[in-house]
Design an enzyme around this catalytic site. Structure first.
Site, mmCIF file in Angstrom:
data_model
loop_
_atom_site.group_PDB
_atom_site.id
_atom_site.type_symbol
_atom_site.label_atom_id
_atom_site.label_comp_id
_atom_site.label_asym_id
_atom_site.label_seq_id
_atom_site.Cartn_x
_atom_site.Cartn_y
_atom_site.Cartn_z
ATOM 1 C CE LYS A 12 -2.963 2.609 3.107
ATOM 2 N NZ LYS A 12 -3.501 2.679 4.470
ATOM 3 C CG HIS A 14 -1.204 7.408 1.004
ATOM 4 N ND1 HIS A 14 -2.545 7.453 0.687
ATOM 5 C CD2 HIS A 14 -1.128 6.825 2.223
ATOM 6 C CE1 HIS A 14 -3.254 6.920 1.681
ATOM 7 N NE2 HIS A 14 -2.417 6.533 2.613
ATOM 8 C CG PHE A 134 -17.025 1.643 9.001
ATOM 9 C CD1 PHE A 134 -15.826 2.058 8.456
ATOM 10 C CD2 PHE A 134 -17.434 2.173 10.210
ATOM 11 C CE1 PHE A 134 -15.031 2.992 9.099
ATOM 12 C CE2 PHE A 134 -16.650 3.111 10.864
ATOM 13 C CZ PHE A 134 -15.452 3.525 10.306
ATOM 14 C CG PHE A 160 -5.671 4.587 10.914
ATOM 15 C CD1 PHE A 160 -4.986 5.711 10.456
ATOM 16 C CD2 PHE A 160 -5.887 3.542 10.044
ATOM 17 C CE1 PHE A 160 -4.542 5.787 9.143
ATOM 18 C CE2 PHE A 160 -5.443 3.607 8.727
ATOM 19 C CZ PHE A 160 -4.759 4.721 8.286
ATOM 20 N NE ARG A 162 -12.553 11.179 10.441
ATOM 21 C CZ ARG A 162 -13.624 11.831 9.989
ATOM 22 N NH1 ARG A 162 -14.555 12.225 10.827
ATOM 23 N NH2 ARG A 162 -13.770 12.074 8.699
ATOM 24 C CE LYS A 163 -18.231 11.073 11.857
ATOM 25 N NZ LYS A 163 -19.074 12.245 11.596
#
Length: 199
Positions: A12, A14, A134, A160, A162-163
């Site tokens: 992974k 970014h 989730f 880490f 969150r939503k």
């Protein structure tokens, strides 16, 4: 270090495509996930509060102004996404939108499986959806970065994961910010057919 990991390797990052090996797609399958920049900024803002190595003490409005002007680490946003979008038709590139995952996870899972040449029946897809739901995902210690909290690099009062939802950005944007964001997005997408899905 990565080269010593056994195959198949799942990595992974970014990093934008331009900072990865130029021949990456010749031998490697890449799944690129893009997201509405307003939701990205909200998520990133909360990350700066979470990780002690990226401290930010201002409010979201200030953070957003930095984000739009490419004044934050991991900037610029649009060049990052547009690089991958230009490669979306390469046979080793799967370009997904985060919003697709939120809207229809089973369909997204089937696309990923097909990309990797795997076949799963409906029951297996259902099991994967349950695993990735989730509330279950949030409890998974392998994705919660607890090791960073253990060594003091993460604030103890936040998590880490969150939503995990799309379209939450209006809770953070006032009318003026919304108008400026729409103009900024429109200007940056003017030279491309890239469009972020609406929720």
């Amino acid at each position: 270090m990565v080269a010593r990991k056994p195959s198949p390797r799942f990595i992974k990052t970014h990093l934008p495509m331009s900072l990865l090996p130029p021949t990456l797609l010749d031998s490697t399958k890449v799944v690129y996930v893009a997201r509405d920049p307003r939701d990205v900024a909200v998520s990133y803002f909360h990350h700066t509060k979470l990780f002690k190595m990226t401290p930010f003490s201002g409010d979201f409005k200030t953070f957003w102004s930095y984000f739009m002007r490419d004044m934050l680490p991991w900037s610029p946003f649009f060049e990052h996404v547009k690089e991958a979008w230009q490669m979306r038709n390469h046979p080793n590139m799967l370009f997904l939108f985060y919003e697709e995952l939120s809207k229809d996870l089973p369909a997204a899972l089937r696309r990923v499986a097909d990309f990797f040449g795997k076949q799963y029946d409906d029951k297996q897809i259902e099991g994967l959806c349950t695993h990735l739901k989730f509330d279950n995902f949030k409890k998974n210690p392998s994705v919660n970065m607890d090791e960073l909290r253990d060594v003091g690099m993460m604030a103890n009062d936040n998590v880490f994961i969150r939503k995990g939802k799309s379209g939450g950005w209006p809770e953070y944007f006032d009318e003026d910010m919304t108008k400026k964001a729409e103009r900024w997005i429109s200007e940056n997408l003017r030279d491309t057919d890239l469009r972020f899905p609406s929720i």
